[in-house]
Design a protein around this motif. Structure first.
Motif, short mmCIF file in Angstrom:
data_model
loop_
_atom_site.label_atom_id
_atom_site.label_comp_id
_atom_site.label_asym_id
_atom_site.label_seq_id
_atom_site.Cartn_x
_atom_site.Cartn_y
_atom_site.Cartn_z
N THR A 10 0.94 -1.18 0.01
CA THR A 10 0.02 0.13 -0.09
C THR A 10 0.84 1.13 -0.01
O THR A 10 1.78 1.29 0.78
N SER A 11 0.68 1.94 -0.73
CA SER A 11 1.50 3.39 -1.13
C SER A 11 1.09 4.46 -0.23
O SER A 11 -0.19 4.62 0.03
N PHE A 12 2.05 4.99 0.49
CA PHE A 12 1.62 6.24 1.34
C PHE A 12 2.58 7.45 0.97
O PHE A 12 3.63 7.22 0.10
N VAL A 13 2.63 8.66 1.32
CA VAL A 13 3.51 9.71 1.32
C VAL A 13 3.69 10.37 2.65
O VAL A 13 2.99 10.32 3.58
N LYS A 40 7.81 9.21 -1.08
CA LYS A 40 6.69 8.02 -1.12
C LYS A 40 7.55 7.00 -0.49
O LYS A 40 8.59 6.66 -0.61
N TYR A 41 6.73 6.00 0.35
CA TYR A 41 6.95 4.87 1.02
C TYR A 41 5.89 3.81 0.83
O TYR A 41 4.68 4.13 0.61
N TYR A 42 6.25 2.50 1.11
CA TYR A 42 5.54 1.31 1.17
C TYR A 42 5.16 0.80 2.38
O TYR A 42 6.01 0.64 3.29
N ARG A 83 15.15 -1.01 -4.70
CA ARG A 83 13.94 -1.32 -4.84
C ARG A 83 13.20 -1.38 -3.50
O ARG A 83 11.99 -1.17 -3.19
N TRP A 84 13.85 -1.91 -2.66
CA TRP A 84 13.45 -2.53 -1.13
C TRP A 84 13.49 -1.05 -0.18
O TRP A 84 12.90 -1.24 0.85
N ASP A 85 14.12 -0.09 -0.51
CA ASP A 85 14.37 0.97 0.17
C ASP A 85 12.91 1.67 0.59
O ASP A 85 12.73 2.20 1.54
N LEU A 86 12.04 1.46 -0.36
CA LEU A 86 10.50 2.21 -0.16
C LEU A 86 9.89 1.57 0.96
O LEU A 86 9.09 2.11 1.70
N TYR A 87 10.14 0.31 1.27
CA TYR A 87 9.68 -0.40 2.55
C TYR A 87 10.17 0.02 3.68
O TYR A 87 9.75 -0.23 4.89
#
Length: 723
Positions: free
Chosen positions: A152-155, A162-164, A297-301
Motif C-alpha cells: 500500500t503506497s503512502f506519502v 513515497k514509501y510502502y 527497490r526495497w528502500d521504499l519499504y
C-alpha cells in the motif's frame, strides 16, 4: 489444507536437509545488484499469493485457505506454473508461516488490463462471520510479484517522499451508522512499476520490476456490470460490498429492524442455507519508473525506519556513555585498586621475608626451633601458593603489617577456585551459551554485510538454525572443558545433557504451543513433517557435532589450570554481607545497566517482530554497534560485580557471574510485558499465550547468551588477579 501442504514440504526437508544446509540457497539467495530477473514485453509474470496476517493476533492463515476468496482453478501460466501450485519453501519460510501459491491472476509485461473477472464466490453465513471477524481484527493480505510483496503506497508527512507498507487490507469497517458494518475489498488494482534492465538484458529489451502496488475497492452487487462481470464504472461506485445476508424468513427480528443494514452482527446464528455471492475482479497497469534503481527497490519499504536514524544514533550515544563510565570504573579497579593492593602487599611481604630469614638464621645458629608451625606460619605458607616472591613456609615474622594487608579478596586465594555446587549443570549451560553466541554473531555479521536481507524470505531463520546446529562443536568443546575443570569424569553424560537440555526445552515449548495453533488451522502452526525434519537435523547433525566437540575438549584440550591451589577445608563466609551482594538481587541490579544500553533499540526490534509482521528489521548496522557495546558492557558489569563480591570475602562467584551476565534478561521480559499492554492490541487468549511464550523463549536465549559472556569474563578476571 495448510497443514497438508506443510507436511509435504517438511518431508522434502528430511531428504534434503543436510545437502541443502537448511535452505534452498540457489533459489532464495540474493544480494542487491545480483540475481536480477528481467522480463521481455508481454512475458508472463507470475503473481503469487501467500498469507493473511494481523497486528492484533498471532494467527496467520494461507490465502487460499480462506473460504470467501476465489479458489485456484489449476490453469496453466507461464514458466510451467499452474494456479494453485505450491512454491517450494525453505525451512525459515515454513516456520514463519508462509504458504506461497501461484494465483489465477495474469500479468504480462507492459500489457495493461482495465478489468478482468476472477470469479463469483458463494459465501455462507458461517464463512461470512469469519470474514467479518478477520476484517475487524485488521487482517492484511500478502501477494508477491518478482519477490516483492504487494504494498500500500503512502506519502511522508512533508509530502517529499513515497514509501510502502507491505500488504493491503482485506476489508474495512464503517461505524458511521452507530454499529459496525463490514465491507469486503473485492476489486484490486495492481500497479507494476518497471524500468529498463541493466547490462545486456536491457539491450535485448528486458525490463525489471522495481515496484508492486495494490489498490483496493469494495464494489457492491447493485453496481452495473458488463457481460464479463466487470464493473461498468470503476471510478464511480454507488454501493460497497457489505458482508451481510438478510434472514430468509420473517421473524421478530426482521419486524423490529426492517432495513437490512440494521440487522445485528450475530446473524450467523440463523440456521439456513442462505449464501452471498462475492464477485472478484482485478485491474493491471504497468508504469515505467526510472527514479528507482533495481538494487534499491526495497528502500521504499523502510523509509520509516530510515527516518528513525536519529533515534538509532541516540541509542548508540546512550550506550557509549554508559559503556564509557563502566570502562573508567573497571580501569580504576584494575589499575589503581588491585595493582596498588598487590604492590603494597608484595613490598610488605618482601620486607617481612627478609626479617624472617635473619631470625631463622639466628635460631639455627643458636640451635633453636621446634619444627612446629604456628597458625601464622600456616597462613604464610598458603600465601606462598599465590606465587608471592621471597616467602618461605618457615617464616615466623613477628611483624603484623604483612598479615594485616591480607584482607578482602586476597584472603580467598585458597577458596576462589573451589568447584561450585551443581557444576554439572553450569557446564552445559555455558556450552549452550557459546552455541547461541556463535549463532548470534554469525547472523548479525551476515545481515550487516547484506547476505541476509529482506528479499531472502525466511533466510534469517534458516541461517540461524544452520549456524546453531553447526555451533554444536563449540557447545561441546566449552561444556566439556568447563566440566573437566570442575572435576567431572563422565564426559559422555555431560555431552548428552549439553546436546539435549536447552534445545529440548525450546522444542518442548514449541511443540505444546503448536498443538493449540494446529487446532485453529493456522499457517502459524508448524507442519508435522517439518517437526520431523527438525528432529532429524537435531539428532543426526547437532548431537554428533556436540559429541565431537566434547571429545576434543575433554580428551585433547584438557582442563584449565588454576593459578592457585584449593585448600581441603572450605573457608567460612563472613556472617554479614551487604544486601546488594546477595544472590539474585545483585543480578537484577547489575542487569539494569546492560538493559539501559539496549532498551531504545529494543523498540525498533519489537516493532519489526510484533507489529510489522511482513516487514523486516533493516538497520543491522546500528544493531551491530549496539550489540558490540552490549557485550562490552556486560563484561565490565560482571567484572565490577564479582570484584565487589570477592572484596566481601564471598568466593561463590561461579554461578553469580552467570546470573549477573544474564540479569538483563529479566528486565527485557518486563519490557515485553509493558510492550504488550502499552503498544500492542492483541486479542484472544491463544494470541496472548503465543506472545508471552515466544517472549519467554527469546529472553531465555538472550539470558543464556549474556550469562555465558559474564561467566567467561569473570573467569578470566579472577585468573588474572590471582595469577
Amino acid at each position: 489444507m495448510a497443514i497438508s501442504t506443510g507436511d509435504t514440504l517438511g518431508l522434502r526437508w528430511i531428504v534434503f536437509a543436510v545437502v541443502l544446509c537448511l535452505c534452498r540457497v540457489s533459489e532464495a539467495f540474493y544480494i542487491p545488484g545480483w540475481s536480477i530477473k528481467s522480463y521481455k514485453d508481454n512475458e508472463q509474470i507470475p503473481l503469487l499469493v501467500n498469507k493473511v496476517y494481523s497486528d492484533n493476533t498471532q494467527l496467520q492463515y494461507a490465502f487460499y485457505d480462506l473460504p470467501f476468496v476465489c479458489p485456484p482453478t489449476g490453469q496453466h501460466h507461464g514458466a510451467g506454473l499452474l494456479s494453485g501450485q505450491n512454491i517450494p519453501l525453505n525451512l525459515g519460510e515454513i516456520l514463519r508461516g508462509d504458504r506461497i501459491t501461484v494465483s489465477d491472476m495474469e500479468l504480462a509485461m507492459k500489457h495493461d488490463n482495465g478489468c478482468a473477472f476472477l470469479c463469483n464466490q458463494q459465501v455462507t453465513r458461517k464463512d461470512l462471520h469469519r470474514a467479518r471477524n478477520m476484517i475487524r481484527d485488521g487482517y492484511v493480505v500478502e501477494w508477491i510479484v518478482d519477490n516483492l510483496p504487494g504494498a500500500t503506497s503512502f506519502v511522508t508527512v512533508d509530502k517529499t517522499r513515497k514509501y510502502y507498507a507491505a500488504g493491503f487490507k482485506l476489508g474495512y469497517t464503517d461505524n458511521s451508522s452507530g454499529r459496525p458494518r463490514y465491507f469486503l475489498n473485492n476489486h484490486h488494482t495492481i500497479v507494476i512499476r518497471y524500468r529498463r534492465a541493466p547490462g545486456k538484458a536491457g539491450d535485448n529489451g528486458g525490463k525489471v520490476v522495481v515496484g508492486f502496488e495494490v489498490y483496493t475497492k469494495s464494489i457492491g452487487p447493485n453496481n452495473p456490470r458488463d457481460d464479463k462481470g466487470c464493473p461498468a464504472e470503476l471510478h464511480d461506485i454507488d454501493q460497497n460490498f457489505e458482508l451481510y445476508i438478510a434472514p430468509n424468513k420473517t421473524t421478530e427480528l426482521s419486524i423490529q429492524y426492517p432495513h437490512s443494514s440494521y440487522y445485528p452482527e450475530d446473524d450467523e446464528s440463523l440456521d439456513d442455507d442462505a449464501t452471498l455471492t462475492a464477485p472478484y475482479t482485478y485491474s493491471v497497469y504497468f508504469r515505467e519508473d526510472n527514479s528507482i534503481e533495481w538494487s534499491r527497490r526495497w528502500d521504499l519499504y523502510f523509509v520509516n525506519q530510515e527516518e528513525g536514524s536519529k533515534i538509532h544514533w541516540l541509542a548508540i550515544v546512550n550506550s557509549l556513555i554508559i559503556c564509557g563510565l563502566l570502562t573508567g570504573i573497571v580501569l580504576m579497579i584494575l589499575a589503581r585498586t588491585i595493582r596498588t593492593d598487590i604492590k603494597s602487599y608484595r613490598e610488605a611481604s618482601a620486607a617481612s621475608a627478609e626479617e624472617s630469614k635473619s631470625r631463622v638464621g639466628r635460631k639455627r645458629r643458636s640451635g633453636g626451633g621446634s619444627g612446629l608451625q604456628t597458625p601464622r606460619e600456616k597462613t604464610i605458607g598458603l600465601l606462598e601458593q599465590v606465587g608471592e616472591p621471597g616467602l618461605d613456609s618457615g617464616d615466623m615474622s613477628s611483624e603484623d603489617e604483612a598479615l594485616e594487608d591480607v584482607t578482602g579478596w586476597k584472603m580467598l586465594h585458597a577458596d576462589v577456585f573451589r568447584n561450585p555446587r551443581n557444576g554439572q549443570l553450569l557446564a552445559p549451560l555455558v556450552g549452550s551459551g557459546m552455541q547461541l553466541l556463535f549463532m548470534a554473531m554469525g547472523l548479525v555479521l551476515l545481515s550487516a554485510i547484506g547476505i541476509l536481507n529482506p528479499s531472502f524470505r525466511g533466510g534469517f531463520i534458516s541461517f540461524g538454525i544452520g549456524l546453531f546446529i553447526f555451533a554444536g562443536l563449540f557447545s561441546g568443546y566449552f561444556s566439556s572443558r568447563v566440566f573437566k575443570t570442575f572435576g567431572g569424569q563422565d564426559w559422555r553424560r555431560n555431552t548428552v545433557v549439553t546436546a539435549v537440555l536447552f534445545p529440548g526445552l525450546l522444542f518442548g515449548i514449541v511443540f505444546v504451543l503448536n498443538l493449540f495453533v494446529w487446532a485453529q488451522a493456522s499457517s502459524t502452526a508448524i507442519p508435522f513433517g517439518t517437526l520431523v525434519a527438525i528432529v532429524f537435523l537435531f539428532l543426526c547433525v547437532q548431537v554428533p557435532l556436540v559429541y565431537v566437540g566434547s571429545w576434543y575438549g575433554f580428551v585433547r584440550a584438557g582442563t584449565w589450570e588454576h593459578p592457585t591451589k584449593t585448600s581441603s577445608i572450605p573457608r567460612q563466609l563472613p556472617p554479614k554481607q551487604a544486601w546488594y551482594t546477595k544472590g539474585l538481587r545483585t543480578a537484577l541490579l547489575a542487569g539494569l545497566i546492560p538493559f539501559a544500553v539496549i532498551f531504545i533499540e529494543l523498540l525498533f526490534v519489537f516493532q519489526s517482530v510484533w507489529q510489522d509482521k511482513s516487514g523486516y528489521y533493516y538497520v543491522f548496522g546500528f544493531l551491530t554497534v549496539v550489540s558490540t557495546i552490549l557485550i562490552v558492557t556486560i563484561a565490565e558489569v560482571t567484572v565490577v560485580t564479582i570484584y565487589i563480591q570477592l572484596c566481601s570475602e564471598n568466593y561463590h562467584w561461579w554461578w553469580q557471574s552467570f546470573f549477573v551476565g544474564g540479569g538483563s534478561a529479566a528486565w527485557v521480559f518486563v519490557y515485553c510485558v509493558w510492550y504488550y499492554f502499552a503498544k500492542l492490541h492483541i486479542t484472544g487468549v491463544l494470541s496472548s499465550l503465543l506472545f508471552f511464550s515466544y517472549s519467554f523463549m527469546a529472553c531465555c536465549v538472550y539470558g543464556l547468551l549474556t550469562g555465558t559472556v559474564g561467566f567467561l569474563t569473570a573467569y578470566a578476571f579472577v585468573r588474572r588477579i590471582y595469577g
